[in-house]
Design a protein around this motif. Structure first.
Motif, mmCIF file in Angstrom:
data_model
loop_
_atom_site.group_PDB
_atom_site.id
_atom_site.type_symbol
_atom_site.label_atom_id
_atom_site.label_comp_id
_atom_site.label_asym_id
_atom_site.label_seq_id
_atom_site.Cartn_x
_atom_site.Cartn_y
_atom_site.Cartn_z
ATOM 1 N N ALA A 241 -8.777 -0.034 4.599
ATOM 2 C CA ALA A 241 -8.723 0.041 6.104
ATOM 3 C C ALA A 241 -8.899 1.372 6.593
ATOM 4 C CB ALA A 241 -7.384 -0.351 6.759
ATOM 5 N N ASN A 242 -9.381 2.577 5.707
ATOM 6 C CA ASN A 242 -9.660 3.723 6.201
ATOM 7 C C ASN A 242 -8.506 4.430 6.579
ATOM 8 O OD1 ASN A 242 -11.290 5.924 5.793
ATOM 9 N ND2 ASN A 242 -12.378 5.491 7.605
ATOM 10 N N GLY A 243 -8.828 5.086 7.941
ATOM 11 C CA GLY A 243 -7.615 5.731 8.577
ATOM 12 C C GLY A 243 -6.314 4.770 8.989
ATOM 13 N N PHE A 244 -6.875 3.560 9.077
ATOM 14 C CA PHE A 244 -5.677 2.640 9.479
ATOM 15 C C PHE A 244 -4.831 2.283 8.182
ATOM 16 C CE2 PHE A 244 -8.898 1.955 12.751
ATOM 17 C CZ PHE A 244 -7.764 2.086 13.848
ATOM 18 N N SER A 245 -4.916 2.854 7.255
ATOM 19 C CA SER A 245 -4.184 2.467 5.830
ATOM 20 C C SER A 245 -2.753 3.036 6.107
ATOM 21 C CB SER A 245 -4.841 3.184 4.689
ATOM 22 O OG SER A 245 -6.019 2.991 4.424
ATOM 23 N N GLU A 246 -2.582 4.065 6.837
ATOM 24 C CA GLU A 246 -1.256 4.455 7.121
ATOM 25 C C GLU A 246 -0.286 3.423 7.702
ATOM 26 O OE1 GLU A 246 -2.563 8.999 9.215
ATOM 27 O OE2 GLU A 246 -2.866 7.160 10.189
#
Length: 440
Positions: A241-246
């Motif tokens: 999820a790229n940056g949404f991995s957070e």
């Protein structure tokens, strides 16, 4: 442990790469409770590559891919459409050549895999090996940035050619640039069409659900991901999820999110094309990525301008700001191509990239049943594709020497608290833009 997911990608329907394409009906959203062997989260380059590689490695396993929005509408479909095979930044330190070789091995493996899929699966995405120009506006920019790049390419044994102002003007249709380095290995394409095609040609043991944002995820006793309409339970997960991995509990305080703006014109008319005088499509990246402007001239006679970079830690820029972006890009178009000042844009849009402070990706196995491929640091087409392929190999225990290349890039380092990150990143970008303003 259950995590509630509060931030998901937002599709403002401004992505011209997508709106110029024929209508596509998305895959159905998840509307039932199902079980699978694997769950892949994210339908961008990394997630699509991971799902395809899992299906090949484990043909008897069931794989579910969940995409929060529509494939081709989020970050993977909003880039400038370059499949870049060479290091994107330069260094005068030739001791770092091994890192460059490592990058090229990874990028070229990704390019080869994508090209195979495009050719064998009939993905219509305007895939074209046109190479690219890396250009400087001023003689000072050429000396400071292009000459070190040429030295690196020479040391790497990579083919390139200098293109001087008059010849460059004939090839690009503008006298704006002083000098460029042309390299032949770059592929140009429509990123929304490529992402759509990859999603629509997944192997039979992959079930893909679009418009299925995860609202909660539980990591106890396997993986249990819930959406508004259903859920998926699996023993193993690849998070792409790229940056949404957070949001999923990984990469917290490791990522800087940037918003980049772009506009794409309507096709040039025959008279405009004749006045423009350029027949062959081209792609151009700026010698300075902050101060300069990325441009393309496409096979269907459109001009892309990508300019303006902002810190966007919430990965959300108001849609009304695209009107201001369009005005800025219109002025840039008229400045570079005076004969095309009456050409209008199909649309202007914003896309997001995820960066780490040390330029390292997140390629990790933080729990026995969780693997992550995220934080591509720009150039997401090749970096996302290869990280997805390799994380699937790693998760399946498949030996692949490229895994060592990717792992050698390191891991994202911890960042200061978010307010300091935002202030620091804005100051850094502002200084770079001002310092290199002559390269705009």
């Amino acid at each position: 442990m259950t995590l509630n997911i509060s931030r998901t990608p937002r599709n403002d329907q401004t992505n011209a790469w997508s709106t110029i394409l024929p209508h596509r009906t998305p895959h159905a959203s998840l509307a039932q409770n199902i079980k699978a062997d694997w769950i892949v989260i994210g339908g961008g380059y990394a997630g699509l590559a991971a799902a395809r590689q899992l299906a090949q490695n484990c043909p008897n396993d069931s794989i579910v891919l969940l995409e929060a929005g529509i494939c081709g509408e989020n970050a993977s479909g909003r880039n400038s459409g370059f499949v870049i095979d060479l290091p994107h930044t330069t260094s005068s330190n030739l001791d770092q050549l091994e890192g460059s070789h490592r990058y090229m091995r990874l990028a070229r493996a990704a390019t080869a895999a994508l090209e195979t899929n495009v050719r064998e699966l009939g993905i219509a995405c305007d895939w074209s090996r046109d190479g690219k120009y890396h250009a400087a506006v001023t003689a000072e920019g050429s000396k400071a940035m292009l000459e070190p790049y040429a030295n690196e390419l020479t040391a790497l044994g990579e083919p390139f050619e200098w293109v001087e102002s008059d010849v460059l003007a004939a090839k690009l249709g503008t006298t704006h640039f002083h000098r460029a380095i042309y390299t032949p290995g770059c592929v140009l394409m429509n990123p929304a069409a490529l992402t759509r095609g990859l999603a629509d040609t997944l192997p039979a043991n992959v079930s893909i659900f679009e418009n299925s944002p995860i609202i909660a995820i539980d990591y106890s006793n396997g993986i249990h991901a819930s959406t508004q309409g259903g859920s998926v339970s699996a023993q193993r997960m690849i998070l792409a999820a790229n940056g949404f991995s957070e949001q999923f509990g990984y990469g917290k305080n490791r990522f800087v999110h940037l918003a980049l703006s772009a506009s794409l014109t309507r096709p040039l008319s025959p008279d405009e094309q004749s006045e423009f005088g350029v027949e062959k499509p081209w792609g151009l990246t700026p010698a300075n990525g902050f101060g300069g402007i990325t441009m393309r001239y496409t096979n269907d006679r459109r001009i892309l301008i990508r300019q303006d970079i902002k810190v966007a830690m919430g990965q959300n820029v108001a849609s009304r700001k695209t009107e201001a972006i369009a005005r800025t890009h219109k002025a840039l178009l008229a400045n570079r191509f005076p004969s095309l000042r009456d050409v209008t844009f199909e649309n202007s849009w914003v896309g997001y990239i995820c960066m780490s402070r040390n330029g390292a990706p997140m390629f990790d196995n933080p729990a026995p049943n969780v693997w992550i491929a995220a934080c591509q640091n720009g150039i997401g087409v090749t970096k996302g594709t290869i990280s997805g392929m390799l994380i699937a190999d790693k998760a399946c225990g498949v030996e692949n020497p490229l895994i060592l290349d990717l792992e050698a890039l390191g891991s994202p380092v911890q960042l200061p608290p978010r307010p300091l990150v935002e202030v620091g990143a804005r100051a850094t970008i502002g200084w770079e833009i001002w310092k290199n303003r002559a390269e705009a």
